[in-house]
Design an enzyme around this catalytic site. Structure first.
Site, PDB file in Angstrom:
ATOM      1  N   HIS A 150     -40.109 -45.095   9.932  1.00  0.00           N
ATOM      2  CA  HIS A 150     -38.940 -44.910  10.792  1.00  0.00           C
ATOM      3  C   HIS A 150     -39.362 -44.667  12.235  1.00  0.00           C
ATOM      4  O   HIS A 150     -38.540 -44.463  13.117  1.00  0.00           O
ATOM      5  CB  HIS A 150     -38.133 -43.720  10.244  1.00  0.00           C
ATOM      6  N   LYS A 152     -40.922 -44.901  16.109  1.00  0.00           N
ATOM      7  CA  LYS A 152     -40.678 -45.816  17.224  1.00  0.00           C
ATOM      8  C   LYS A 152     -41.710 -45.480  18.278  1.00  0.00           C
ATOM      9  O   LYS A 152     -41.544 -44.554  19.071  1.00  0.00           O
ATOM     10  CB  LYS A 152     -39.271 -45.638  17.826  1.00  0.00           C
ATOM     11  N   ASP A 157     -52.531 -50.708  26.266  1.00  0.00           N
ATOM     12  CA  ASP A 157     -53.874 -50.591  26.856  1.00  0.00           C
ATOM     13  C   ASP A 157     -54.538 -49.247  26.543  1.00  0.00           C
ATOM     14  O   ASP A 157     -55.364 -48.754  27.316  1.00  0.00           O
ATOM     15  CB  ASP A 157     -53.823 -50.801  28.381  1.00  0.00           C
TER      16      ASP A 157
HETATM   17  C1  LIG Z   1     -30.705 -41.083  10.752  1.00  0.00           C
HETATM   18  O1  LIG Z   1     -31.165 -41.995  11.704  1.00  0.00           O
HETATM   19  C2  LIG Z   1     -31.103 -43.347  11.349  1.00  0.00           C
HETATM   20  C3  LIG Z   1     -31.642 -44.165  12.439  1.00  0.00           C
HETATM   21  O2  LIG Z   1     -32.573 -43.488  13.200  1.00  0.00           O
HETATM   22  C4  LIG Z   1     -29.703 -43.737  10.996  1.00  0.00           C
HETATM   23  O3  LIG Z   1     -29.574 -45.102  10.708  1.00  0.00           O
HETATM   24  C5  LIG Z   1     -29.273 -42.904   9.825  1.00  0.00           C
HETATM   25  O4  LIG Z   1     -27.986 -43.232   9.407  1.00  0.00           O
HETATM   26  C6  LIG Z   1     -29.356 -41.464  10.225  1.00  0.00           C
HETATM   27  N1  LIG Z   1     -28.804 -40.552   9.272  1.00  0.00           N
HETATM   28  C7  LIG Z   1     -29.253 -40.237   8.078  1.00  0.00           C
HETATM   29  C8  LIG Z   1     -28.445 -39.250   7.324  1.00  0.00           C
HETATM   30  O5  LIG Z   1     -30.274 -40.713   7.621  1.00  0.00           O
END
Ligand SMILES: *[C@@H]1O[C@H](CO)[C@@H](O)[C@H](O)[C@H]1NC(C)=O
Ligand SMILES: *[C@@H]1O[C@H](CO)[C@@H](O)[C@H](O)[C@H]1NC(C)=O
Ligand SMILES: *[C@@H]1O[C@H](CO)[C@@H](O)[C@H](O)[C@H]1NC(C)=O
Ligand SMILES: *[C@@H]1O[C@H](CO)[C@@H](O)[C@H](O)[C@H]1NC(C)=O
Ligand SMILES: *[C@@H]1O[C@H](CO)[C@@H](O)[C@H](O)[C@H]1NC(C)=O
Ligand SMILES: *[C@@H]1O[C@H](CO)[C@@H](O)[C@H](O)[C@H]1NC(C)=O
Ligand SMILES: *[C@@H]1O[C@H](CO)[C@@H](O)[C@H](O)[C@H]1NC(C)=O
Length: 418
Positions: A150, A152, A157
């Protein structure tokens, strides 16, 4: 005397054998380094930012000379390109084109993403792979047992990086509220970030995770041995924390440990802005109570009279199990909880799964925690995420002013509203 850390990372897969070497002088305090907060403000929201996520990414990618390494959940930068331009799809097209251009000028691009699926298609990374970009996918549940990659993170460089809440998605530049850290010219701190990328990259080619990641993945800095840096001509202390535990290599700090330590250290103020908060798991069956963060928040408020403010996102997809916990926290003296709501876009139809505050950070009187994870058990125990933990008065007061801007904005609602 300078200590020279030499690290040789061998990447061995069935198809290729490559090796490279990162020379890191851990005493390098980044005297030409800069650190900035980058934000995406959804179109139509009346909030100001000094630096947009789009501009930070453009700077990173267009300045890249040798390498761009991206550890990402997924990439959908181009599928807004055909929409009416008012939606902001061009912002994603810009980033995609900049990546393609970097690739054509010989920058080595590596992308590791979560395993694509029907609902998470990989059209963009497939197109980049066709151009010669190296792309790997991680089957996370096979390696960890549950969860997803998950994170990011973009490393350029081996000296500059973005880490934050924004997915490589045009929606995260135009229609979703995001916050991240943009670090430039700071090889020693970025080394630890790059190592986290290398773990994902290696893991994508593994059928099983190692019990011990070994010395090539040992962190330079952690919670008890923070980096001392000169950024923006000021003294900073900083470290990267990592989740899940299976990715905590030697001398690293786990993400939940960093988060709880930051709460426990606060004596006057804790401000939390996170998309989803729940002291339980959300994705395993049955969901179970997990009071680790909740205990630290309640103890701070009750034992030390710390003023706690929590700004949690309400949108059309808010999980119905979340509000009960927030109502309960709001009942505690010294804890105030509010919803943050991003209003619909001015043009219909709405873009599905947008118009939400997706930022994930905390600021106390003494430090900033900026991460990639929602605050529920799953994210800390099995999902791949990272956080930058930053100690500097000016940085922290800027993050505090961003929190206050949002808290006092017309986009917040009493927690009792839902
Ligand atoms: C948490 O974050 C993600 C994206 O970062 C989102 O799609 C998701 O629905 C969020 N909530 C839960 C409860 O996972
Ligand atoms: C913008 O920059 C100014 C000057 O550095 C700072 O005081 C302010 O807090 C920043 N605002 C935001 C929203 O980042
Ligand atoms: C991905 O490509 C497929 C096949 O070309 C197409 O049907 C689909 O709409 C694309 N999806 C995205 C998100 O671009
Ligand atoms: C933090 O790093 C130092 C030196 O780099 C190491 O001695 C220490 O054990 C590390 N702490 C943790 C909790 O890993
Ligand atoms: C909070 O108070 C404790 C005890 O006085 C002190 O050790 C700690 O440094 C303080 N933390 C901050 C962030 O000021
Ligand atoms: C959320 O749902 C409401 C009611 O169905 C709808 O009017 C609104 O457009 C939706 N917002 C978004 C961003 O999808
Ligand atoms: C903030 O935390 C750091 C690291 O724990 C500590 O050295 C410093 O004294 C703290 N600052 C304040 C104002 O408490």
């Amino acid at each position: 005397m300078k200590v020279l850390y030499t690290c040789i990372l061998l990447i061995i897969s069935l198809f290729s054998v490559s090796s490279f070497k990162i020379d890191i002088d851990s005493s390098n305090n980044c005297q030409d380094g800069t650190i900035q907060i980058a934000e995406s403000i959804p179109l139509g929201l009346n909030l100001q930012t000094n630096l947009t996520t789009h501009d930070a990414w453009m700077q990173l990618i267009t300045n890249a000379k040798k390498s761009i390494d991206m550890g990402i959940f997924y990439m959908t930068l181009t599928d807004g390109g055909q929409l009416n331009p008012v939606y902001g799809g061009q912002l994603g097209m810009d980033i995609f084109k900049a990546l393609a251009e970097a690739n054509s000028r010989g920058v080595q691009i590596r992308i590791v993403q979560n395993q694509p699926s029907k609902s998470m298609p990989d059209n963009d990374t497939q197109a980049l792979a066709q151009m010669g970009v190296q792309v790997r996918s991680i089957n996370w549940p096979n390696l960890v047992g549950a969860g997803i990659l998950h994170t990011k993170v973009i490393v350029v460089d081996q000296s500059s990086a973005y880490l934050g809440s924004a997915n490589l998605d045009w929606r995260s530049l135009a229609q979703v509220k995001e916050l991240g850290v943009f670090l430039q010219n700071c090889p020693s701190m970025v080394y630890d970030t790059e190592t986290a990328f290398e773990q994902y990259w290696e893991a994508a080619a593994m059928s099983q995770l190692p019990n011990n990641w070994g010395s090539s993945f040992t962190a330079l800095f952690n919670q008890t041995n923070m980096a001392s840096l000169l950024l923006n001509n000021q003294q900073y202390q900083m470290f990267l924390a990592v989740s899940p535990p299976q990715f905590v290599s030697d001398d690293r700090t786990g993400d939940i440990d960093a988060l709880v330590a930051a709460m426990n250290a606060a004596n006057s103020s804790i401000c939390i802005s996170v998309m989803d908060y729940t002291p339980a798991s959300l994705y395993n069956r049955p969901n179970t109570f997990w009071p680790v963060m909740d205990n630290a928040i309640r103890a701070a408020a009750f034992n030390r009279n710390v003023k706690v403010r929590m700004l949690i996102s309400h949108w059309n997809q808010t999980n119905s199990r979340i509000p009960q916990w927030l109502h309960s926290l709001d009942q505690v003296s010294n804890i105030d909880v509010r919803w943050f709501v991003v209003p619909d876009f001015s043009v219909n139809p709405q873009v599905p799964y947008t118009r939400v505050n997706h930022a994930k950070y905390m600021v106390t009187e003494n430090q900033s925690y900026i991460g990639t994870s929602n605050w529920s058990e799953d994210y800390y125990t099995n999902t791949g995420g990272l956080s930058y933990n930053i100690f500097n008065t000016q940085f922290t007061s800027q993050l505090q002013s961003i929190f206050d801007r949002d808290w006092n904005s017309p986009y917040t609602f009493p927690i009792t509203q839902w």
